[in-house]
Design a protein around this motif. Structure first.
Motif, PDB file in Angstrom:
ATOM      1  N   VAL A 156      78.631  34.850 -14.172  1.00 24.50           N
ATOM      2  CA  VAL A 156      78.787  33.669 -15.020  1.00 24.50           C
ATOM      3  C   VAL A 156      77.711  33.747 -16.099  1.00 24.50           C
ATOM      4  O   VAL A 156      76.530  33.932 -15.784  1.00 24.50           O
ATOM      5  N   GLU A 157      78.105  33.621 -17.360  1.00 27.36           N
ATOM      6  CA  GLU A 157      77.150  33.718 -18.466  1.00 27.36           C
ATOM      7  C   GLU A 157      77.210  32.473 -19.345  1.00 27.36           C
ATOM      8  O   GLU A 157      78.277  32.113 -19.852  1.00 27.36           O
ATOM      9  N   ASN A 158      76.063  31.827 -19.489  1.00 28.97           N
ATOM     10  CA  ASN A 158      75.908  30.707 -20.418  1.00 28.97           C
ATOM     11  C   ASN A 158      77.000  29.652 -20.238  1.00 28.97           C
ATOM     12  O   ASN A 158      77.619  29.205 -21.199  1.00 28.97           O
ATOM     13  N   ALA A 159      77.229  29.257 -18.997  1.00 29.99           N
ATOM     14  CA  ALA A 159      78.292  28.297 -18.681  1.00 29.99           C
ATOM     15  C   ALA A 159      77.680  26.951 -18.322  1.00 29.99           C
ATOM     16  O   ALA A 159      76.740  26.866 -17.516  1.00 29.99           O
ATOM     17  N   LYS A 160      78.233  25.904 -18.906  1.00 31.42           N
ATOM     18  CA  LYS A 160      77.750  24.546 -18.649  1.00 31.42           C
ATOM     19  C   LYS A 160      78.942  23.600 -18.657  1.00 31.42           C
ATOM     20  O   LYS A 160      79.769  23.638 -19.571  1.00 31.42           O
ATOM     21  N   LEU A 161      79.052  22.771 -17.622  1.00 31.27           N
ATOM     22  CA  LEU A 161      80.123  21.787 -17.553  1.00 31.27           C
ATOM     23  C   LEU A 161      79.671  20.479 -18.202  1.00 31.27           C
ATOM     24  O   LEU A 161      78.599  19.953 -17.886  1.00 31.27           O
ATOM     25  N   PHE A 162      80.506  19.970 -19.086  1.00 30.20           N
ATOM     26  CA  PHE A 162      80.174  18.738 -19.780  1.00 30.20           C
ATOM     27  C   PHE A 162      80.928  17.529 -19.231  1.00 30.20           C
ATOM     28  O   PHE A 162      80.536  16.394 -19.499  1.00 30.20           O
TER      29      PHE A 162
END
Length: 321
Positions: A156-162
């Motif tokens: 997982v690379e640079n993943a963020k849940l908003f």
């Protein structure tokens, strides 16, 4: 106190029908519904396999009070755990707006559903390792932080849940054997199974806590002969022995294996209730309660669901409330 659920059988019903069934389950007085998450039906006679996460959006829009679970998703092969982290967070936030609890059931899956992208189908011990890492990825993303993960199985690379719920849903780990029950106690916020499996005792002995789900499979009809006929036509796969359910790759293979299942097997098995006597259903539910399950959900085999709703509204649910 046991909570009663109803199975949204995505192998047997179209997505809009599943939403309608969820609404009826709420009206009847079921505490929760649980949807299966498969790419294929077990056999072609069952006829359906809608995308569970789309259907859950419809259920969220159409219901107000009933709790909802996925029983269960395999987050290790067909769908990357980062995508399922987003899907489950979105669905949980939708149900949260009306104060409905969402439960995220996960397991090691079946070849029938997970091989469809051409990926290798690993042996169970590898899948269990993958499940552990997948749960770790999901929980990291549920924090709302930027996630970089480089593990043995997933990147997982640079993943963020908003879009996130205020409270993350319980992850309930499925198990059918002693080894997996121990792992479920280590990893899960709850437990998921099918039938009154005694492995729930192992889960608790190993320190497992949280809600404990299991599915009661029935075929309720006007007579036992009719119920046996329907169950034999639509759900013989539940009587296949050993590891066939996790290893066979296509509905056609399941149909070939199900040629071993006779109507007499359906009538005699303890795994499907075909007796129309309400007391038979009450006694079966009590077996689950006695085994230690506090969330019991009922799967009505076949196209006729309204008979089941009427029976449970009038005869079964009142006996346990």
């Amino acid at each position: 106190m046991v909570e009663f659920g109803y199975t949204l059988s995505s192998e047997e019903h179209a997505p809009t029908d599943l939403v309608t069934h969820a609404v009826r389950a709420e009206e009847v007085g079921f505490d929760f519904v649980s949807i299966s998450d498969h790419f294929h039906p077990w056999i072609r006679q069952q006829g359906h396999a809608p995308f569970a996460w789309s259907t859950l959006g419809g259920v969220a829009a159409a219901t107000d009070d009933v709790d909802v679970g996925v029983g269960v998703t395999c987050p290790i092969v067909r769908v990357h755990p980062a995508i399922l982290a987003q899907a489950s967070a979105t669905v949980a936030s939708m149900f949260e707006t009306s104060d409905q609890q969402f439960y995220f059931g996960v397991g090691t899956g079946e070849n029938l559903n997970e091989h469809v992208l051409g990926d290798h189908w690993p042996p169970h011990h590898v899948r269990l390792d993958m499940l552990e890492e997948a749960i770790d990825v999901i929980r990291k993303l549920w924090t709302g932080e930027m996630v970089n993960h480089h593990g043995d199985h997933y990147t997982v690379e640079n993943a963020k849940l908003f879009t996130l719920p205020e409270e993350t849903p319980p992850i309930c780990v499925s198990a059918y054997g002693e080894q997996t029950a121990r792992k479920a106690a280590e990893l899960g916020d709850g437990f998921w199974s099918v039938g009154p499996q005694d492995v729930v005792e192992r889960f608790e002995r190993e320190g497992g806590d949280g809600p404990k789900f299991s599915q009661l499979t029935v075929c309720y009809a006007d007579s036992e002969d009719e119920a046996v006929d329907i169950a034999h036509e639509h759900w013989p796969n539940s009587l296949l022995p050993g590891q066939l359910a996790t290893e066979l790759a296509t509905p056609k293979f399941f149909e070939q294996a199900c040629q071993m299942v006779e109507k007499a097997d359906v009538r005699e098995t303890d795994s499907i209730v075909t007796d129309p006597d309400p007391q038979a259903h009450v006694e079966s539910v009590q077996e689950f309660v006695d085994a230690g399950y506090d969330h019991v959900y009922v799967h009505q085999i076949g196209p006729e669901q309204e008979k089941l709703f009427d029976l449970y509204e009038d005869e079964i649910l009142p006996k346990f409330q």
